[in-house]
Design an enzyme around this catalytic site. Structure first.
Site: not given
Length: 327
Positions: A86, A189, A207, A217, A220, A240-241, A243
């Site tokens: 990732s 991330t 990331t 794309r 965040d 994190t997660g 975006g």
């Protein structure tokens, strides 16, 4: 994800001692909803891979006192980790089979730099720092970021997927179905935030983004205020997660502003998660987590779902901690 849900007991740091005058002392704070601990210096990073990143960051901070260098060098460890899918060029590609990277770095005085949708650059975090220090801009993306990297002497890496990413990409192409799934290694991330003994703050975030995303794309992580925000007057936060869910609420900026208004880091992270849940549809398919530090050395973490953990390094030890969660 079982390893990500494990808790590692505290161990004594094996890295060099801090420079004279930089050693901080842990103290207890009984107020607010925080856990009662404060540390200066303090380094926090998202996920289990943050342990190795923090080791490097702590080493740099101990030897040089350079907080920005610490958060840069720390996450570079993750950018090179071939087991991590990732972050870095070994990360899972977009739906065209191309690895594109995002990164940002920020100082507590408001200086910041970021890059998005950049190709063939091994260390996008270092390129983001160059944007911060060598240009009048905050963000460069795509071909412009790549050209700037060449001008700054960054070598271009061969555009070839790592063996593991290639294997998984070929498997994905059998269905070519794009569906973000919570708690898997396609949106993890690394975000790092750090507080120095002098009260200064810095942060970094890097990331390879969502696996099999649409070409072009950007998530965040390179967006100042979404994936990362740092303010010496208040504190710092990183995310994190998924975006898109974080961008919709300007998550890291929101947390810092809530701390400015008097919330503890833990309270601010919890409010950000509540806000994220309220502003995103199909929450069943979303995982996101936040980390925060205030200028006194208190800290907090919270996530939408179980499974998020974070690495903590301070003068007395280091550990991996399971975050509290909402759902």
């Amino acid at each position: 994800m079982s390893s990500r849900r494990s808790f590692l007991k505290k161990s004594i740091l094996s890295t060099p001692l801090l420079l004279p005058g930089m050693i901080g002392t842990a103290c207890v704070n009984s107020g607010g909803k925080d856990n009662g601990e404060k540390f200066k210096p303090l380094i926090l990073s998202t996920w289990e891979h943050g342990m190795a990143a923090n080791d490097k960051a702590w080493e740099v901070l101990s030897e040089t006192g350079d907080l920005v260098g610490a958060v840069e060098q720390g996450v570079k460890v993750t950018e090179l980790d071939l087991e991590n899918l990732s972050v870095g060029l070994q990360g899972l590609p977009d739906r065209e089979g191309i690895a594109t990277l995002d990164a940002s770095i920020m100082k507590g005085d408001g200086s910041c730099g970021s890059v998005g949708f950049v190709r063939q650059i091994k260390h996008p975090i270092s390129l983001a720092r160059k944007v911060m220090e060598e240009t009048p801009h905050v963000m460069l993306v795509g071909e412009g970021a790549r050209r700037f990297a060449i001008e700054q002497g960054f070598p271009l890496e061969e555009e070839k997927l790592s063996p593991k990413s290639e294997e998984l990409f070929q498997e994905w192409k059998k269905t070519s179905e794009y569906k973000p799934i919570i708690n898997i290694e396609n949106h993890d991330t690394i975000g790092m935030i750090a507080l120095g003994a002098d009260g200064k703050l810095a942060g970094s975030c890097t990331t390879s983004g969502l696996a099999y995303k649409m070409h072009g794309r950007v998530g965040d992580s390179p967006i100042i205020g979404a994936g990362l925000f740092v303010d010496d007057e208040v504190g710092a936060a990183t995310a994190t997660g998924l975006g898109e869910s974080i961008i919709r609420i300007c998550g890291s900026f929101l947390i810092v502003e809530l701390m400015r208004q008097g919330r503890t880091p833990q309270e601010a992270c919890e409010e950000a998660v509540r806000r994220l849940i309220s502003k995103n549809k199909n929450i069943d398919d979303i995982q996101a987590g936040f980390l925060a530090i205030n200028k006194e050395g208190a800290y907090g973490a919270y996530s939408v779902r179980q499974g998020f953990n974070y690495a903590r390094h301070h003068a007395d030890g280091k550990d991996l901690i399971d975050s509290k969660f909402k759902l």
